[in-house]
Design a protein around this motif. Structure first.
Motif, short mmCIF file in Angstrom:
data_model
loop_
_atom_site.label_atom_id
_atom_site.label_comp_id
_atom_site.label_asym_id
_atom_site.label_seq_id
_atom_site.Cartn_x
_atom_site.Cartn_y
_atom_site.Cartn_z
N ASN A 59 1.11 -27.55 72.78
CA ASN A 59 2.22 -29.16 72.91
C ASN A 59 3.08 -28.55 73.89
OD1 ASN A 59 5.29 -29.10 72.78
ND2 ASN A 59 4.47 -28.87 70.16
N PRO A 60 2.93 -29.68 74.65
CA PRO A 60 3.78 -30.20 75.66
C PRO A 60 5.18 -29.57 76.45
CG PRO A 60 3.55 -31.80 74.95
CD PRO A 60 2.62 -31.68 74.50
N LEU A 61 5.58 -28.75 75.06
CA LEU A 61 6.82 -27.63 75.83
C LEU A 61 6.22 -26.38 76.09
CD1 LEU A 61 9.13 -28.29 72.25
CD2 LEU A 61 9.63 -28.62 74.27
N ALA A 62 4.89 -26.30 75.56
CA ALA A 62 4.80 -24.77 76.12
C ALA A 62 4.87 -24.69 77.62
CB ALA A 62 3.46 -24.48 75.47
N ALA A 63 4.55 -25.85 78.24
CA ALA A 63 5.10 -26.32 80.07
C ALA A 63 6.50 -26.24 80.65
CB ALA A 63 4.14 -27.88 80.11
N LEU A 64 6.54 -26.84 79.48
CA LEU A 64 8.10 -27.59 79.35
C LEU A 64 8.90 -25.95 79.34
CD1 LEU A 64 8.04 -30.96 79.15
CD2 LEU A 64 7.56 -30.06 80.54
N ARG A 65 9.13 -25.95 78.36
CA ARG A 65 10.32 -24.58 77.82
C ARG A 65 9.15 -23.72 76.39
NH1 ARG A 65 13.22 -29.12 76.85
NH2 ARG A 65 12.92 -29.19 74.21
N PRO A 66 8.85 -23.03 76.98
CA PRO A 66 7.73 -21.90 76.79
C PRO A 66 8.68 -21.39 75.50
CG PRO A 66 7.28 -21.60 78.78
CD PRO A 66 8.81 -22.94 79.09
N ALA A 67 9.53 -20.79 75.87
CA ALA A 67 10.20 -20.64 74.73
C ALA A 67 10.61 -21.32 73.42
CB ALA A 67 11.62 -19.56 75.11
N ASP A 68 10.40 -22.46 73.79
CA ASP A 68 10.85 -23.39 72.22
C ASP A 68 9.56 -23.78 72.01
OD1 ASP A 68 13.47 -22.47 73.36
OD2 ASP A 68 13.65 -24.90 74.40
N CYS A 69 8.85 -23.42 72.40
CA CYS A 69 7.88 -24.11 71.45
C CYS A 69 6.80 -23.19 70.48
CB CYS A 69 6.61 -23.33 72.62
SG CYS A 69 4.57 -24.77 72.12
N PRO A 70 6.76 -23.88 69.40
CA PRO A 70 6.19 -23.22 68.15
C PRO A 70 4.42 -22.83 68.16
CG PRO A 70 6.12 -25.54 67.98
CD PRO A 70 6.87 -25.34 69.63
N PRO A 71 4.27 -22.57 67.29
CA PRO A 71 2.63 -21.89 67.57
C PRO A 71 2.30 -22.94 66.87
CG PRO A 71 4.46 -21.06 65.12
CD PRO A 71 4.67 -21.57 66.07
N ALA A 72 0.86 -23.16 67.12
CA ALA A 72 0.48 -23.83 66.55
C ALA A 72 -0.47 -24.55 65.29
CB ALA A 72 -1.04 -24.42 68.35
N ILE A 73 -0.91 -25.33 64.96
CA ILE A 73 -1.07 -25.17 62.90
C ILE A 73 -2.59 -25.21 63.66
CG2 ILE A 73 -1.53 -26.12 60.85
CD1 ILE A 73 1.44 -27.54 61.95
N SER A 74 -3.20 -25.55 64.22
CA SER A 74 -4.26 -25.65 64.32
C SER A 74 -4.95 -25.63 65.96
CB SER A 74 -5.48 -27.19 64.08
OG SER A 74 -4.91 -28.16 64.47
N SER A 75 -6.13 -24.90 66.36
CA SER A 75 -6.89 -24.55 67.75
C SER A 75 -6.91 -26.48 68.35
CB SER A 75 -7.53 -23.78 67.82
OG SER A 75 -8.46 -24.66 67.13
N PRO A 76 -7.19 -26.52 69.78
CA PRO A 76 -8.19 -28.24 70.11
C PRO A 76 -9.23 -28.12 69.27
CG PRO A 76 -6.51 -26.20 72.32
CD PRO A 76 -6.66 -25.37 70.58
N GLU A 77 -9.69 -26.45 69.79
CA GLU A 77 -11.80 -26.80 69.25
C GLU A 77 -11.07 -27.50 67.39
OE1 GLU A 77 -10.27 -24.65 70.74
OE2 GLU A 77 -12.00 -24.89 72.07
N GLN A 78 -10.02 -26.96 66.28
CA GLN A 78 -10.47 -27.49 64.94
C GLN A 78 -9.19 -29.04 65.11
OE1 GLN A 78 -7.16 -24.22 64.24
NE2 GLN A 78 -8.91 -23.57 62.19
N ARG A 79 -8.33 -29.87 65.82
CA ARG A 79 -8.25 -30.07 65.53
C ARG A 79 -9.31 -32.05 66.53
NH1 ARG A 79 -3.30 -31.29 70.30
NH2 ARG A 79 -4.21 -29.45 70.73
N LEU A 80 -10.04 -31.37 67.13
CA LEU A 80 -11.15 -32.28 67.88
C LEU A 80 -12.22 -32.24 66.35
CD1 LEU A 80 -11.99 -30.93 71.63
CD2 LEU A 80 -11.43 -32.48 70.82
N GLU A 81 -12.92 -31.37 66.29
CA GLU A 81 -13.35 -31.58 65.03
C GLU A 81 -12.89 -32.15 63.72
OE1 GLU A 81 -14.25 -27.10 63.38
OE2 GLU A 81 -15.05 -26.73 65.39
N LEU A 82 -11.42 -31.99 63.30
CA LEU A 82 -11.28 -33.00 62.50
C LEU A 82 -10.79 -34.38 62.79
CD1 LEU A 82 -7.66 -30.09 61.69
CD2 LEU A 82 -9.46 -31.16 59.66
N LEU A 83 -10.31 -34.48 64.71
CA LEU A 83 -10.05 -36.58 64.61
C LEU A 83 -12.52 -36.07 64.34
CD1 LEU A 83 -8.29 -35.59 67.32
CD2 LEU A 83 -7.71 -37.05 65.89
N ALA A 84 -13.40 -36.02 64.74
CA ALA A 84 -14.61 -36.25 64.35
C ALA A 84 -14.77 -36.58 63.09
CB ALA A 84 -14.97 -35.10 65.35
#
Length: 313
Positions: A59-84
Motif C-alpha cells: 500500500n502506498p501509505l506504507a511509504a507516505l504515512r506508515p503509522a496510518d497504513c492498514p494491514p494487507a489482506i493478501s500478500s503480493p504473491e497471493q495477489r499475483l496468483e489471484l490475478l493470474a
C-alpha cells in the motif's frame, strides 16, 4: 500470466501489443476488483488488446504515512496468483519508490501508461487519484488520455448487504472475526499461508497435534478465536479446526499464533507450506479451569468442524 516486479525489469519491447490497463492496489481481489477484471477481459477481447494490471507491492501509505497504513489482506504473491487465476495476461507490480512518488500526473501518464505499458484503454474507480500528492483525478486522466491516445473508463462500485464492497470494509470484518461475511465480499474464504514450524507440542500431548504457522505468514488472520475451515497441504485438502491467538489456559502471556488441527491427517508437516481457509468462527479464546474441560471443548470444536465443513467447500 507475465509479471514484472519493477520498471527496471520491464523490457523495452514488453508491450509491443497495446494494452487495456487497470490501476489499483487490488488488496484481497474482492468482488469489486473482480468486476473490474471481468470488464478488463471484455475490452481486451473486443479491441484485441492485452489485459494488464498496474499495482504496488505494498500500500502506498506504507511509504507516505506508515503509522496510518492498514494491514494487507493478501500478500503480493497471493495477489499475483489471484490475478493470474482471474485471467489477467500481464501485471506490473512495483514498489512505491520516491521516484514514482515525485511523478506529476502528466509524467505518470506519459512514462507509465503510454511509454511503459503501451496503454490504449484505462480502467479506474471513481475515486482514483494519481501523480505527486494525488494531484490527478479521473477528469485530468481523461483529458490526458484524449491528448496521449488512450480512453479512460470509470468502473462503478459493487454493493453487497447495502454497502460498498471495499478492502477497508473486508479488513474490518476480518479483524472482527466475521470471516463468513468477509467471504461474501471477497467471493472466496479468508486465507492465510505459511510454513509449519515447531511449537510447544502441547496439542500432540493432548491428542490434537497441530501445525503451527510461522509468525510471518501471508495474508490477514482474523480476530483471536477458534474457527472451522480447510487446510491445503501437499496437494491435499483437509477439514481443519483453527486456533488464532495465545494459549490462555497454559501460557496466557504468549504471543498470538495460528495453530491448525487437520482432521484425519497423519504425518509430519514441519517445513511444509500450508494454506488455511477460514469458513466460520466457532468461539472466542477461553482459559479453562482444567485439562478435562479443555479436552471436552476441543472434542466439541472438532465435531462442529465435521458438521460445518465438507470437502466440497
Amino acid at each position: 500470466m507475465r509479471s514484472f516486479r519493477s520498471f527496471s525489469a520491464l523490457p523495452a519491447d514488453a508491450f509491443q501489443r497495446p494494452t487495456v490497463t487497470s490501476i489499483g492496489k487490488f488488496d484481497g481481489l474482492h468482488l469489486g476488483h473482480q468486476q473490474i477484471i471481468q470488464r478488463l477481459q471484455q475490452i481486451a477481447a473486443e479491441k484485441n488488446l492485452e489485459s494488464c494490471v498496474f499495482t504496488f507491492t505494498e500500500n502506498p501509505l506504507a511509504a507516505l504515512r506508515p503509522a496510518d497504513c492498514p494491514p494487507a489482506i493478501s500478500s503480493p504473491e497471493q495477489r499475483l496468483e489471484l490475478l493470474a487465476a482471474a485471467g489477467v495476461s500481464a501485471t506490473l507490480i512495483v514498489d512505491f519508490t520516491r521516484e514514482l512518488q515525485q511523478l506529476t500526473p502528466r509524467q505518470f501518464a506519459e512514462q507509465v501508461l503510454v511509454a511503459g505499458l503501451n496503454t490504449k484503454h484505462v480502467l479506474v474507480g471513481a475515486d482514483f487519484r494519481f501523480g505527486k500528492g494525488g494531484a490527478g483525478d479521473t477528469t485530468l486522466l481523461t483529458e490526458l488520455g484524449e491528448e496521449l491516445g488512450f480512453v479512460v473508463e470509470i468502473v462503478g462500485d459493487v454493493e453487497v448487504g447495502g454497502g460498498r464492497v471495499s478492502s477497508s470494509r473486508i479488513r474490518q470484518l476480518i479483524i472482527a472475526g466475521d470471516v463468513a461475511q468477509a467471504k461474501q465480499l471477497l467471493g472466496r474464504p479468508v486465507t492465510v499461508r505459511g510454513m509449519v514450524v515447531h511449537g510447544a507440542a502441547r496439542g500432540r500431548e493432548l491428542g490434537f497435534p497441530t501445525a503451527n504457522l510461522e509468525p510471518k505468514y501471508e495474508g490477514l488472520a482474523p480476530a483471536d478465536g477458534v474457527y472451522a475451515g480447510l487446510a491445503r497441504v501437499l496437494g491435499e485438502t483437509y477439514r481443519a479446526a483453527i486456533s488464532v491467538g495465545g494459549n490462555p489456559t497454559f501460557t496466557p502471556d504468549a504471543p498470538s499464533q495460528i495453530e491448525v488441527f487437520l482432521l484425519d491427517f497423519h504425518g509430519n508437516l514441519y517445513g511444509e507450506s500450508v494454506e488455511v481457509e477460514f469458513l466460520e468462527r466457532l468461539r472466542g479464546m477461553t482459559a479453562f479451569d482444567n485439562i478435562d474441560a479443555l479436552l471436552a471443548q476441543m472434542h466439541s470444536d472438532v465435531a462442529q468442524v465435521r458438521e460445518i465443513v465438507t470437502l466440497a467447500n
